[in-house]
Design a protein around this motif. Structure first.
Motif, PDB file in Angstrom:
ATOM      1  N   GLY A   1      57.700 -29.783   4.669  1.00  0.00           N
ATOM      2  CA  GLY A   1      56.981 -28.745   3.920  1.00  0.00           C
ATOM      3  C   GLY A   1      55.466 -28.845   4.040  1.00  0.00           C
ATOM      4  N   GLY A   2      54.948 -30.077   4.036  1.00  0.00           N
ATOM      5  CA  GLY A   2      53.494 -30.266   4.128  1.00  0.00           C
ATOM      6  C   GLY A   2      52.927 -29.758   5.446  1.00  0.00           C
ATOM      7  N   GLN A   3      53.740 -29.851   6.518  1.00  0.00           N
ATOM      8  CA  GLN A   3      53.295 -29.347   7.817  1.00  0.00           C
ATOM      9  C   GLN A   3      53.182 -27.820   7.791  1.00  0.00           C
ATOM     10  OE1 GLN A   3      52.397 -31.103  10.893  1.00  0.00           O
ATOM     11  NE2 GLN A   3      51.548 -29.045  10.869  1.00  0.00           N
TER      12      GLN A   3
ATOM     13  N   ASN B   1      48.276 -19.779  -4.415  1.00  0.00           N
ATOM     14  CA  ASN B   1      48.830 -19.091  -5.587  1.00  0.00           C
ATOM     15  C   ASN B   1      50.347 -19.129  -5.620  1.00  0.00           C
ATOM     16  OD1 ASN B   1      46.282 -18.008  -4.608  1.00  0.00           O
ATOM     17  ND2 ASN B   1      46.289 -16.888  -6.522  1.00  0.00           N
ATOM     18  N   ASN B   2      50.949 -19.049  -4.466  1.00  0.00           N
ATOM     19  CA  ASN B   2      52.410 -19.047  -4.442  1.00  0.00           C
ATOM     20  C   ASN B   2      52.909 -19.479  -3.074  1.00  0.00           C
ATOM     21  OD1 ASN B   2      55.080 -18.252  -5.570  1.00  0.00           O
ATOM     22  ND2 ASN B   2      55.038 -16.927  -3.783  1.00  0.00           N
ATOM     23  N   VAL B   3      53.892 -20.369  -3.072  1.00  0.00           N
ATOM     24  CA  VAL B   3      54.558 -20.732  -1.816  1.00  0.00           C
ATOM     25  C   VAL B   3      56.036 -20.834  -2.135  1.00  0.00           C
ATOM     26  CG1 VAL B   3      54.773 -22.366   0.084  1.00  0.00           C
ATOM     27  CG2 VAL B   3      52.659 -22.251  -1.171  1.00  0.00           C
ATOM     28  N   SER B   4      56.851 -20.246  -1.281  1.00  0.00           N
ATOM     29  CA  SER B   4      58.286 -20.436  -1.482  1.00  0.00           C
ATOM     30  C   SER B   4      58.878 -20.927  -0.167  1.00  0.00           C
ATOM     31  CB  SER B   4      58.941 -19.117  -1.899  1.00  0.00           C
ATOM     32  OG  SER B   4      58.541 -18.093  -1.023  1.00  0.00           O
ATOM     33  N   PHE B   5      59.751 -21.911  -0.263  1.00  0.00           N
ATOM     34  CA  PHE B   5      60.474 -22.380   0.925  1.00  0.00           C
ATOM     35  C   PHE B   5      61.914 -21.917   0.736  1.00  0.00           C
ATOM     36  CE2 PHE B   5      57.111 -25.671   0.403  1.00  0.00           C
ATOM     37  CZ  PHE B   5      56.422 -25.404   1.572  1.00  0.00           C
ATOM     38  N   ASN B   6      62.244 -20.784   1.291  1.00  0.00           N
ATOM     39  CA  ASN B   6      63.556 -20.184   1.007  1.00  0.00           C
ATOM     40  C   ASN B   6      64.683 -20.745   1.860  1.00  0.00           C
ATOM     41  OD1 ASN B   6      62.324 -18.570  -0.883  1.00  0.00           O
ATOM     42  ND2 ASN B   6      61.805 -17.016   0.647  1.00  0.00           N
TER      43      ASN B   6
ATOM     44  N   GLU C   1      57.052 -16.776   2.476  1.00  0.00           N
ATOM     45  CA  GLU C   1      55.696 -16.252   2.393  1.00  0.00           C
ATOM     46  C   GLU C   1      54.860 -17.183   1.530  1.00  0.00           C
ATOM     47  OE1 GLU C   1      56.140 -12.434   0.415  1.00  0.00           O
ATOM     48  OE2 GLU C   1      55.792 -13.384  -1.532  1.00  0.00           O
ATOM     49  N   ALA C   2      53.554 -17.031   1.650  1.00  0.00           N
ATOM     50  CA  ALA C   2      52.646 -17.775   0.781  1.00  0.00           C
ATOM     51  C   ALA C   2      51.454 -16.892   0.480  1.00  0.00           C
ATOM     52  CB  ALA C   2      52.188 -19.053   1.466  1.00  0.00           C
ATOM     53  N   ILE C   3      50.827 -17.163  -0.659  1.00  0.00           N
ATOM     54  CA  ILE C   3      49.648 -16.387  -1.052  1.00  0.00           C
ATOM     55  C   ILE C   3      48.518 -17.374  -1.329  1.00  0.00           C
ATOM     56  CG2 ILE C   3      48.736 -14.667  -2.635  1.00  0.00           C
ATOM     57  CD1 ILE C   3      51.648 -13.974  -3.393  1.00  0.00           C
ATOM     58  N   TYR C   4      47.452 -17.245  -0.575  1.00  0.00           N
ATOM     59  CA  TYR C   4      46.305 -18.137  -0.710  1.00  0.00           C
ATOM     60  C   TYR C   4      45.091 -17.363  -1.236  1.00  0.00           C
ATOM     61  CZ  TYR C   4      48.415 -21.925   2.065  1.00  0.00           C
ATOM     62  OH  TYR C   4      49.207 -22.955   2.513  1.00  0.00           O
ATOM     63  N   THR C   5      44.172 -18.099  -1.896  1.00  0.00           N
ATOM     64  CA  THR C   5      42.880 -17.504  -2.259  1.00  0.00           C
ATOM     65  C   THR C   5      41.778 -18.284  -1.566  1.00  0.00           C
ATOM     66  OG1 THR C   5      43.661 -16.805  -4.425  1.00  0.00           O
ATOM     67  CG2 THR C   5      41.283 -16.940  -4.141  1.00  0.00           C
ATOM     68  N   PHE C   6      40.931 -17.552  -0.853  1.00  0.00           N
ATOM     69  CA  PHE C   6      39.767 -18.151  -0.190  1.00  0.00           C
ATOM     70  C   PHE C   6      38.491 -17.588  -0.794  1.00  0.00           C
ATOM     71  CE2 PHE C   6      43.107 -18.951   2.706  1.00  0.00           C
ATOM     72  CZ  PHE C   6      42.780 -20.160   3.296  1.00  0.00           C
ATOM     73  N   VAL C   7      37.429 -18.409  -0.770  1.00  0.00           N
ATOM     74  CA  VAL C   7      36.125 -17.955  -1.242  1.00  0.00           C
ATOM     75  C   VAL C   7      35.142 -18.116  -0.084  1.00  0.00           C
ATOM     76  CG1 VAL C   7      34.264 -18.375  -2.909  1.00  0.00           C
ATOM     77  CG2 VAL C   7      36.650 -18.553  -3.638  1.00  0.00           C
TER      78      VAL C   7
ATOM     79  N   MET D   1      38.998 -13.772  -1.732  1.00  0.00           N
ATOM     80  CA  MET D   1      39.969 -12.926  -1.041  1.00  0.00           C
ATOM     81  C   MET D   1      41.354 -13.465  -1.261  1.00  0.00           C
ATOM     82  SD  MET D   1      38.023 -13.207   2.529  1.00  0.00           S
ATOM     83  CE  MET D   1      37.042 -14.519   1.809  1.00  0.00           C
ATOM     84  N   GLU D   2      42.325 -12.586  -1.432  1.00  0.00           N
ATOM     85  CA  GLU D   2      43.727 -12.996  -1.444  1.00  0.00           C
ATOM     86  C   GLU D   2      44.278 -12.775  -0.034  1.00  0.00           C
ATOM     87  OE1 GLU D   2      47.167 -12.063  -4.500  1.00  0.00           O
ATOM     88  OE2 GLU D   2      47.228 -10.647  -2.843  1.00  0.00           O
ATOM     89  N   VAL D   3      44.992 -13.780   0.475  1.00  0.00           N
ATOM     90  CA  VAL D   3      45.589 -13.682   1.817  1.00  0.00           C
ATOM     91  C   VAL D   3      47.091 -13.923   1.725  1.00  0.00           C
ATOM     92  CG1 VAL D   3      45.553 -14.556   4.192  1.00  0.00           C
ATOM     93  CG2 VAL D   3      43.461 -14.593   2.826  1.00  0.00           C
ATOM     94  N   PHE D   4      47.862 -13.018   2.299  1.00  0.00           N
ATOM     95  CA  PHE D   4      49.321 -13.195   2.381  1.00  0.00           C
ATOM     96  C   PHE D   4      49.666 -13.788   3.744  1.00  0.00           C
ATOM     97  CE2 PHE D   4      52.469 -11.479  -0.591  1.00  0.00           C
ATOM     98  CZ  PHE D   4      51.651 -10.984  -1.604  1.00  0.00           C
ATOM     99  N   VAL D   5      50.538 -14.773   3.762  1.00  0.00           N
ATOM    100  CA  VAL D   5      51.050 -15.317   5.027  1.00  0.00           C
ATOM    101  C   VAL D   5      52.562 -15.097   5.051  1.00  0.00           C
ATOM    102  CG1 VAL D   5      51.046 -17.275   6.605  1.00  0.00           C
ATOM    103  CG2 VAL D   5      49.425 -17.227   4.725  1.00  0.00           C
ATOM    104  N   ASP D   6      53.039 -14.396   6.062  1.00  0.00           N
ATOM    105  CA  ASP D   6      54.474 -14.201   6.257  1.00  0.00           C
ATOM    106  C   ASP D   6      54.932 -15.103   7.388  1.00  0.00           C
ATOM    107  OD1 ASP D   6      54.887 -12.018   4.358  1.00  0.00           O
ATOM    108  OD2 ASP D   6      53.598 -10.863   5.695  1.00  0.00           O
ATOM    109  N   VAL D   7      56.065 -15.772   7.177  1.00  0.00           N
ATOM    110  CA  VAL D   7      56.546 -16.744   8.181  1.00  0.00           C
ATOM    111  C   VAL D   7      57.895 -16.292   8.745  1.00  0.00           C
ATOM    112  CG1 VAL D   7      57.166 -19.157   8.601  1.00  0.00           C
ATOM    113  CG2 VAL D   7      55.348 -18.602   6.966  1.00  0.00           C
ATOM    114  N   TYR D   8      57.986 -16.301  10.072  1.00  0.00           N
ATOM    115  CA  TYR D   8      59.215 -15.922  10.780  1.00  0.00           C
ATOM    116  C   TYR D   8      59.639 -17.086  11.670  1.00  0.00           C
ATOM    117  CZ  TYR D   8      57.576 -11.249   9.536  1.00  0.00           C
ATOM    118  OH  TYR D   8      57.133 -10.143   8.847  1.00  0.00           O
TER     119      TYR D   8
END
Ligand SMILES: CC(C)(COP(=O)(O)OP(=O)(O)OC[C@H]1O[C@@H](n2cnc3c(N)ncnc32)[C@H](O)[C@@H]1OP(=O)(O)O)[C@@H](O)C(=O)NCCC(=O)NCCS
Length: 172
Positions: A30-32, A59-64, A109-115, A87-94
Motif C-alpha cells: 500500500g505504501g508504494q 483526504n481519502n484513499v481506498s484500497f478496494n 481512487e485517492a483525493i489529495y490536497t496540494f498547496v 488544489m484538490e486532485v483526484f487520482v484514479d488507478v487502473y
C-alpha cells in the motif's frame, strides 16, 4: 490569472509491480501505491498552477482490491478544484493483469490536497478552474465540502465556520 480546465492538469503514470513493491502476500504494498499516487497528483497540481507545490493532506484513499505482482498499474490524476492557494486532485488507478488477459480494471481512487508555495514555503495564489465534463463538474461540486471536512478534522477550522457542513455538526 487565466482560468484553466482540469484536462490541462491531466497526468498519466504507468508502473509495473516488481517483487520489491510487494507485501508478504505478493501483492502491491500500500505504501508504494501511496507514493506513486502522491507523485502523480503532485505533477498534476504543478501542471495546473506552474508553481512549487507541497502535499497538504491526503483526504481519502481506498484500497478496494489487491494488485498482484507483475500487474501494470496506470494512475491518472487531474485537479478537480482550485481554491485560493490549495488544489484538490483526484487520482484514479487502473490495473492490467498481464498474467491473465491484460484486461484493464478500475481498482481505486485517492483525493489529495496540494498547496502552491513560493521559495520560502508561503502559500501563493493559483488560477481558478472550470470543469467541463459531467464527472469533472461532480467532483468540483463536492470539493468545497471535502475541503471543509478535512480542515475541521485536522483542527484548522471550527465547525461553525464550515458553510457547507454546518448542518452535520451543529444543532439548529
Ligand atoms: C501546506 C502548508 C503550506 C499550509 O501552510 P499554512 O501556513 O497552514 O497556510 P494557510 O493556513 O494560509 O493555508 C493555505 C492553504 O492551505 C490549505 N490547507 C492548510 N492545511 C490544510 C490541510 N490540512 N488540509 C487541506 N488544506 C489545507 C488552506 O485551506 C489554505 O487553502 P486556500 O488558500 O486555498 O484557501 C504548510 O502547512 C506546509 O508547508 N506543510 C508541510 C507540507 C509538506 O512538507 N508536505 C510533504 C509532507 S511529507
Amino acid at each position: 490569472m487565466k482560468v484553466k480546465t482540469p484536462r490541462e492538469s491531466l497526468t498519466v503514470m504507468t508502473e509495473i509491480v516488481l517483487p520489491n513493491d510487494t507485501n508478504n502476500l505478493g501483492n502491491l504494498f500500500g505504501g508504494q501505491l501511496l507514493s506513486w499516487m502522491d507523485r502523480c497528483s503532485a505533477i498534476s497540481a504543478h501542471r495546473h498552477c506552474k508553481k512549487q507545490v507541497v502535499t497538504a493532506a491526503v483526504n481519502n484513499v481506498s484500497f478496494n482490491q489487491a494488485i498482484p505482482i507483475a500487474s501494470i498499474v496506470t494512475l491518472e490524476a487531474k485537479v478537480s478544484r482550485a481554491f485560493k492557494s490549495s488544489m484538490e486532485v483526484f487520482v484514479d488507478v487502473y490495473v492490467e493483469d498481464q498474467k491473465v488477459d491484460g484486461k484493464r480494471t478500475y481498482t481505486n481512487e485517492a483525493i489529495y490536497t496540494f498547496v502552491a508555495v513560493d521559495e520560502f514555503g508561503s502559500p501563493v495564489e493559483i488560477p481558478a478552474i472550470e470543469p467541463q465534463t459531467k464527472i469533472e463538474k461532480m467532483r468540483f461540486e463536492g470539493a468545497l465540502r471535502r475541503k471543509q471536512l478535512g480542515l475541521i478534522l485536522s483542527g484548522k477550522m471550527q465547525p461553525n465556520e464550515a458553510t457547507e457542513l454546518k448542518a452535520l455538526f451543529m444543532e439548529d
